[in-house]
Design an enzyme around this catalytic site. Structure first.
Site, mmCIF file in Angstrom:
data_model
loop_
_atom_site.group_PDB
_atom_site.id
_atom_site.type_symbol
_atom_site.label_atom_id
_atom_site.label_comp_id
_atom_site.label_asym_id
_atom_site.label_seq_id
_atom_site.Cartn_x
_atom_site.Cartn_y
_atom_site.Cartn_z
ATOM 1 N N SER A 198 0.732 -1.677 -0.137
ATOM 2 C CA SER A 198 -0.498 0.060 -0.097
ATOM 3 C C SER A 198 0.865 1.045 0.390
ATOM 4 C CB SER A 198 -0.704 0.515 0.921
ATOM 5 O OG SER A 198 -1.971 -0.779 1.019
ATOM 6 N N ASP A 230 -8.942 -4.011 3.467
ATOM 7 C CA ASP A 230 -7.974 -4.319 3.523
ATOM 8 C C ASP A 230 -7.255 -5.657 4.971
ATOM 9 O OD1 ASP A 230 -4.572 -4.846 2.484
ATOM 10 O OD2 ASP A 230 -4.784 -3.884 4.253
ATOM 11 N N GLU A 268 -10.350 7.580 2.094
ATOM 12 C CA GLU A 268 -9.514 5.736 2.089
ATOM 13 C C GLU A 268 -10.703 5.389 2.864
ATOM 14 O OE1 GLU A 268 -6.068 2.870 2.775
ATOM 15 O OE2 GLU A 268 -6.803 4.241 4.257
ATOM 16 N N ASP A 272 -6.228 0.173 -3.840
ATOM 17 C CA ASP A 272 -4.772 0.642 -4.408
ATOM 18 C C ASP A 272 -4.431 -0.812 -4.800
ATOM 19 O OD1 ASP A 272 -5.292 -0.536 -1.853
ATOM 20 O OD2 ASP A 272 -3.501 0.532 -1.072
#
Length: 531
Positions: free
Chosen positions: A114, A341, A336, A382
């Site tokens: 990332s 994630d 974000e 990403d």
């Protein structure tokens, strides 16, 4: 292979690798290379369709780890939460008129991290795995390889210099890989607080948290987690009195942030709980900082259990836009959804889908609050993860459930969702038929056992609407996204694209030839000696 051959290949590997089996390439892909490639992509699309509209505002959403399988799974999950079959559901950003695919690899890795992907998106230049805001010349974890001229300028600062307001919103800690790439420059993404920076590097590379106070002092609105990286270990956290701050240098960076604003006669507000957040709209502040947890913020599924209260992603998005709209020159807002994630790394697919649906809610809110005529909205990821949707489940089958009546070759059932790797031992795979696969905490089965699930290397989708959104259709390098946004916003349409200077090209070529000629000579001599 005899011992001479083994010795030869061992020595050759040592002189040609960068450690951990990674190729040591001297074919550096510097910023001019990536700028030139992006310029070529941009011109190609401008020739296909002209659009001279300028984006006054830019709103960019990133789902950290939101690969295409996650988009598909979240779409079905959203529909099934509403009592529908699910497959026919449409996420709000899937209705945007333009979609593209971004190639996510780093300059030294096929599957990215990332820090490097965020650097590419924010600066328009690809870089190495684990680096934050610096170019390809820096070696990860090596402060001797770093010099200030290797720093890369981000779109946040470009927008600010153009008179726009800027905001950074994330559900991770503010010093984590993606948000840190907005303002920091470091050879190592994990140097988030002072004691994480090696002693030999202190004084040459500042920790990420302190770089926020120094570099991002003029960011207008910042909402995130990660208080402990800003508070000294001599102080308790205001929400969790049993926990102390994480800094060993005695600095309270929150107080330093406040002192900077007071010293410049700016109106400001620092908040750390929901009650204070809700009151922001009534104020008139030049700068706002919200740190809502001592580490990452809560998953949306668990947010209501937070003692002090945390705003949701869509609430933070709405508040940011309300605060930013006061600037007649427009704004750049980055949002974000970071915990997609984190959920995938634990193989908690339901949590990942739930976070994605909350981001979809935030995107819908931003779309309602802005005008497509003057606001470019971009939604992307990403990188991906190694979750897949498999088997032949019937239409409307729970996306979180058993794939179907058919069993695997080992005579056991299997779920529709599966991870290629992760923290499990499937040499003795259990039948998930009687597991509660619908639980947020359920860890789906995986193939290759390892300490944690990894990122995936496939392309990620990019969805766009608003001025010049057509520039983001097609397939392109991830760093191109920044160039397209800068063009759409009129932030230096002719000056941001750099051509490759002959001198730098010759220098790079000479370095490449010299180093690789030397390696070839060493290899030739070794072969002569050994054989």
């Amino acid at each position: 292979m005899d011992y001479k051959a083994a010795l030869f290949y061992f020595i050759l590997s040592a002189v040609t690798s960068g450690g951990n089996g990674a190729p040591k390439s001297r074919k550096l892909e510097l910023r001019d290379v990536w700028n030139k490639r992006a310029s070529e992509e941009l011109n190609k699309r401008l020739n296909l369709q002209q659009n001279n509209n300028v984006a006054k505002n830019i709103v960019m959403f990133m789902g950290d780890g939101m690969g295409i399988p996650t988009v598909t799974g979240a779409r079905i999950y959203k529909g099934q939460m509403a009592g529908n079959s699910g497959e026919e559901t449409v996420l709000s950003f899937e209705e945007f008129p333009y979609v593209g695919l971004a190639k996510t690899y780093n300059t030294d890795r096929q599957v990215p991290d990332s820090a490097a992907t965020a650097t590419a998106i924010f600066t328009g230049v690809k870089t190495r795995f684990g680096l934050v805001g610096v170019d390809d010349r820096v070696i990860r974890g090596d402060c001797d390889s770093y010099r200030p001229e290797m720093d890369l300028k981000t779109i946040f600062f470009i927008a600010k210099e153009a008179g726009k307001s800027v905001a950074l919103v994330t559900t991770s800690r503010l010093t984590h890989a993606t948000p840190s790439a907005a303002y920091a420059h470091s050879p190592e993404r994990w140097w988030e607080k002072d004691d994480k920076v090696p002693k030999a590097c202190r004084g040459r590379v500042a920790d990420v948290a302190s770089q926020f106070v120094t570099n991002a002092k003029d960011f207008d609105v910042v909402f995130a987690g990660g208080r402990k990286y800003f508070i000294p270990n001599s102080e308790s956290d205001p929400e969790y009195p049993e926990k102390i701050g994480g800094r060993t240098d005695g600095r309270n960076l929150i107080k330093e942030w406040e002192a900077d604003k007071a010293g410049r006669n700016l109106t400001y507000k620092y908040v750390w709980r929901k009650k204070e957040f809700d009151q922001l709209e009534a104020g008139n502040y030049d700068r706002v900082l919200g740190l809502f947890d001592e580490d990452a913020m809560q998953f949306e599924a668990y947010r209501n259990n937070d003692g002090a209260g945390e705003p949701s992603l869509h609430e933070m998005t709405e508040m940011a836009i309300k605060l930013l709209k006061r600037n007649k020159n427009g704004f750049f807002l980055f949002v974000e959804s970071a915990l997609i994630d984190l959920a995938h790394h634990k193989k908690h697919a339901k949590l990942a889908f739930h976070e994605t649906v909350e981001m979809d809610r935030a995107i819908s809110a931003a779309s309602r609050m802005t005008d497509e005529k003057d606001t470019l909205t971009v939604v992307t990821a990403d990188h991906s993860h190694v979750m897949t949707i498999s088997g032949y489940p019937f239409r409307g089958n729970s996306i979180l459930g058993i794939s179907g009546p058919a069993k695997a070759g080992d005579g056991k059932h299997y779920t529709t969702l599966f991870y290629a790797n992760g923290d499990s031992n499937n040499h003795h795979r259990k039948d998930p038929m009687h597991d509660n696969t619908e639980a947020f905490s359920y860890s789906f089965q995986s193939g290759i056992p390892r300490s944690g699930e990894t990122h995936g290397g496939e392309d990620v989708s990019v969805h766009a609407r608003g001025p010049c959104s057509h520039l983001l259709s097609g397939v392109y390098e991830q760093n191109y996204i920044q160039h397209a946004i800068i063009y759409a916003a009129g932030l230096g349409r002719t000056t941001y694209i750099k051509t490759v200077e002959a001198a730098s090209s010759v220098s790079a070529a000479a370095d490449f030839i010299i180093v690789h000629s030397g390696l070839l000579l060493i290899s030739h001599l070794m072969a002569k000696i050994l054989f």
